[in-house]
Design an enzyme around this catalytic site. Sequence first.
Site, mmCIF file in Angstrom:
data_model
loop_
_atom_site.group_PDB
_atom_site.id
_atom_site.type_symbol
_atom_site.label_atom_id
_atom_site.label_comp_id
_atom_site.label_asym_id
_atom_site.label_seq_id
_atom_site.Cartn_x
_atom_site.Cartn_y
_atom_site.Cartn_z
ATOM 1 N N LYS A 116 -7.032 0.410 4.771
ATOM 2 C CA LYS A 116 -6.017 0.449 3.711
ATOM 3 C C LYS A 116 -4.951 -0.616 3.980
ATOM 4 O O LYS A 116 -4.611 -1.399 3.112
ATOM 5 C CB LYS A 116 -5.393 1.848 3.671
ATOM 6 C CG LYS A 116 -4.340 2.026 2.622
ATOM 7 C CD LYS A 116 -3.901 3.480 2.536
ATOM 8 C CE LYS A 116 -2.657 3.605 1.673
ATOM 9 N NZ LYS A 116 -2.221 4.985 1.522
ATOM 10 N N GLU A 154 -7.447 -1.081 15.894
ATOM 11 C CA GLU A 154 -8.866 -0.859 16.192
ATOM 12 C C GLU A 154 -9.755 -1.641 15.224
ATOM 13 O O GLU A 154 -10.690 -2.342 15.627
ATOM 14 C CB GLU A 154 -9.217 0.642 16.068
ATOM 15 C CG GLU A 154 -8.614 1.533 17.128
ATOM 16 C CD GLU A 154 -7.217 2.033 16.769
ATOM 17 O OE1 GLU A 154 -6.559 1.427 15.873
ATOM 18 O OE2 GLU A 154 -6.767 3.005 17.388
ATOM 19 N N GLY A 194 -5.266 7.596 3.222
ATOM 20 C CA GLY A 194 -6.490 7.250 3.964
ATOM 21 C C GLY A 194 -7.486 8.401 4.014
ATOM 22 O O GLY A 194 -8.679 8.222 3.758
ATOM 23 N N ARG A 195 -6.987 9.589 4.324
ATOM 24 C CA ARG A 195 -7.910 10.734 4.485
ATOM 25 C C ARG A 195 -8.350 11.307 3.146
ATOM 26 O O ARG A 195 -9.099 12.277 3.107
ATOM 27 C CB ARG A 195 -7.253 11.806 5.358
ATOM 28 C CG ARG A 195 -5.891 12.262 4.901
ATOM 29 C CD ARG A 195 -5.168 13.017 6.002
ATOM 30 N NE ARG A 195 -3.784 13.356 5.646
ATOM 31 C CZ ARG A 195 -2.740 12.556 5.838
ATOM 32 N NH1 ARG A 195 -2.908 11.356 6.378
ATOM 33 N NH2 ARG A 195 -1.524 12.946 5.517
ATOM 34 N N GLU A 239 -4.281 16.008 9.950
ATOM 35 C CA GLU A 239 -3.337 14.909 9.716
ATOM 36 C C GLU A 239 -2.454 15.253 8.503
ATOM 37 O O GLU A 239 -1.325 14.786 8.394
ATOM 38 C CB GLU A 239 -4.079 13.578 9.491
ATOM 39 C CG GLU A 239 -3.231 12.371 9.848
ATOM 40 C CD GLU A 239 -3.959 11.042 9.743
ATOM 41 O OE1 GLU A 239 -4.482 10.729 8.654
ATOM 42 O OE2 GLU A 239 -4.006 10.297 10.740
ATOM 43 N N HIS A 294 -25.600 29.046 19.856
ATOM 44 C CA HIS A 294 -26.086 29.052 21.236
ATOM 45 C C HIS A 294 -25.079 28.430 22.193
ATOM 46 O O HIS A 294 -25.439 28.057 23.313
ATOM 47 C CB HIS A 294 -27.439 28.346 21.310
ATOM 48 C CG HIS A 294 -28.482 29.075 20.517
ATOM 49 N ND1 HIS A 294 -29.267 30.068 21.064
ATOM 50 C CD2 HIS A 294 -28.821 29.005 19.209
ATOM 51 C CE1 HIS A 294 -30.060 30.553 20.116
ATOM 52 N NE2 HIS A 294 -29.808 29.927 18.982
ATOM 53 N N LYS A 340 0.883 4.644 18.936
ATOM 54 C CA LYS A 340 0.480 3.272 18.573
ATOM 55 C C LYS A 340 1.483 2.272 19.131
ATOM 56 O O LYS A 340 1.109 1.244 19.703
ATOM 57 C CB LYS A 340 0.463 3.109 17.048
ATOM 58 C CG LYS A 340 -0.691 3.749 16.328
ATOM 59 C CD LYS A 340 -0.605 3.363 14.839
ATOM 60 C CE LYS A 340 -1.494 4.229 13.975
ATOM 61 N NZ LYS A 340 -1.312 4.003 12.548
HETATM 62 O O1 F6P Z 1 -3.304 6.132 12.278
HETATM 63 C C1 F6P Z 1 -3.591 7.001 11.255
HETATM 64 C C2 F6P Z 1 -4.097 6.273 10.052
HETATM 65 O O2 F6P Z 1 -3.054 5.653 9.400
HETATM 66 C C3 F6P Z 1 -4.842 7.211 9.113
HETATM 67 O O3 F6P Z 1 -4.003 7.915 8.299
HETATM 68 C C4 F6P Z 1 -5.742 6.263 8.415
HETATM 69 O O4 F6P Z 1 -6.791 6.917 7.766
HETATM 70 C C5 F6P Z 1 -6.190 5.391 9.560
HETATM 71 O O5 F6P Z 1 -5.046 5.278 10.388
HETATM 72 C C6 F6P Z 1 -6.716 4.052 9.191
HETATM 73 O O6 F6P Z 1 -5.780 3.282 8.498
HETATM 74 P P1 F6P Z 1 -6.203 1.983 7.735
HETATM 75 O O7 F6P Z 1 -7.165 2.361 6.661
HETATM 76 O O8 F6P Z 1 -4.941 1.411 7.176
HETATM 77 O O9 F6P Z 1 -6.852 1.047 8.711
#
Ligand code: F6P
Length: 547
Positions: free
Chosen positions: A210, A216, A272-273, A358, A389, A509
């Site tokens: 987003k 990452e 995002g979620r 979240e 199990h 972060k």
């Molecule tokens: O760190 C949390 C978050 O902001 C989530 O809410 C989101 O889904 C994820 O990181 C990834 O964010 P982006 O789509 O901006 O890379």
Amino acid sequence: MKGRVKSITELNAWKDLKVHYEKIRGTRLRDLFADDPGRGKRMTAEAAGLYLDYSKNIVNQDTLELLLRLAEESGLRSMIDAMFRGDRINITENRSVLHVALRAPRGSSIIVDGENVVPGVHAVLDKMVNFVNRLRSGEWKGYSGKRIRNVINIGIGGSDLGPVMAYEALKYFSERSMTFGFVSNIDGTDFIEASIGLDPSETLFIVSSKTFTTLETMTNAQTARSWLIQAFDGDERAVARHFVAVSTNAKEVSSFGIDTANMFEFWDWVGGRYSMDSAIGLSTMISIGPENFLELLDGFNQMDEHFRTTPFERNLPVLMGLLGIWRSNFFGAETVAVLPYDQYLNRLPAYLQQLTMESNGKYVTVDGARVDYQTGPIYWGEPGTNGQHSFYQLIHQGTKLIPCDFILFAQSLNPVGRHHDMLLANVIAQAEALAFGKTLEEVKADGVPDWLAPHKVFDGNRPSSVILAKQLTPAILGNLIALYEHSVFTQGVIWRIDSFDQWGVELGKALAQRIIPELESDFEPDLHHDSSTNNLIERCRKFKRPA
Ligand code: F6P
């Protein structure tokens, strides 16, 4: 919200629920069922393709009425209307919350800042369909003219969990001549393992983010870029044929080197979620094809409409949300086990962890006050029957109350012999065993010796809900995810928290950004953390050195 009080604990319905809880807390499900033979059929609700049986929760008619009053007194009706109207109900980020617009039918209208956002949603969908058709037909080719056979989504959180969950959930409908990979973790192993054996000239990367700034995702995307360019002897022109982006941030996409013509847009009013049905679902659409993807959206929309228009007493997300509040805030349950009895839903618990935790893992209300009640529970789970199990022992005989959501489908997509009836029998039996248990008398009547009998007693009275559908289709997956989305919303409104921000992820972060150079420095850094953090950094530096 109209007539706000300081805390939900001051609402009349809340106070009445507290009194009611004292009366009902000792009630046994065995007795509730024995006294009311119609309970198992009556305490159910149906919407779109889903059937909810909530009869095995420790509730009676009074409980339900009080919970429904709680919803009313909390202003749930006006908050639902506000969300669908596009009001900026994500107050800490000053944003509308309009994932419902992502599945609004063509021709409908949702106005944000004076503009109808639905045509824009469909313009992106059309662009996705066009791209996906070209990719699946082989018209879109890699840089060397080869057909794309591998698709890797690079993203994290909502930009990964939705795509990977949906890919797994709808694998039955997927294009089997293509492979799909998902890289999320900043651990280099994730990329290495996902790319092993792939031919770069047949591989497409979808960089999904987003913000397009997430550490990452950007790190993995750069690694993928280098992997690709290396395979093309340093020719950077290959990037345009092997990278597309899904983002709200055109500027960052373009500075990464991806042509914005190959960018699929979404908007800041999509959390995002809550984004798996936006362009973030590009890998899903490639995998299952546009028609199935549109069916998935339709499934979401069916549940949206149900949530928006159905009276609360028959409203699935509202009922689920309220029952969750009853179990968490009154019975003190701290977790919810999500137990899908379908192998294809193996990533659903992970997906729901982000969606629920979240969203509602917050101790500050929308007014900035500290809550004086419990909010979002811990969600966890595994597909059945595997969990039976391992951890079900604790659910049946442990000292903790673990409410369960069982999810099952009457028909298997892969009917093999008697497997499916056995699977169904298991899930139905688990709900029965949890609710009714086995008494000491019943155990002894089986001839179990006295010394062993206590070990074989099942207290029962463990609440569970069952969500049943005919078959796991794209539309049903849409129903199911929207059901959870709106049940999270219901709870967030009652708890008076902002379910759409996520400030709690920021501190870690920021601290990591400070530690990275301390780990990488060629010189011993001057560390100013606490003694444990300093020591861990020093240890890692030491262990990193070649022996
Ligand atoms: O760190 C949390 C978050 O902001 C989530 O809410 C989101 O889904 C994820 O990181 C990834 O964010 P982006 O789509 O901006 O890379």
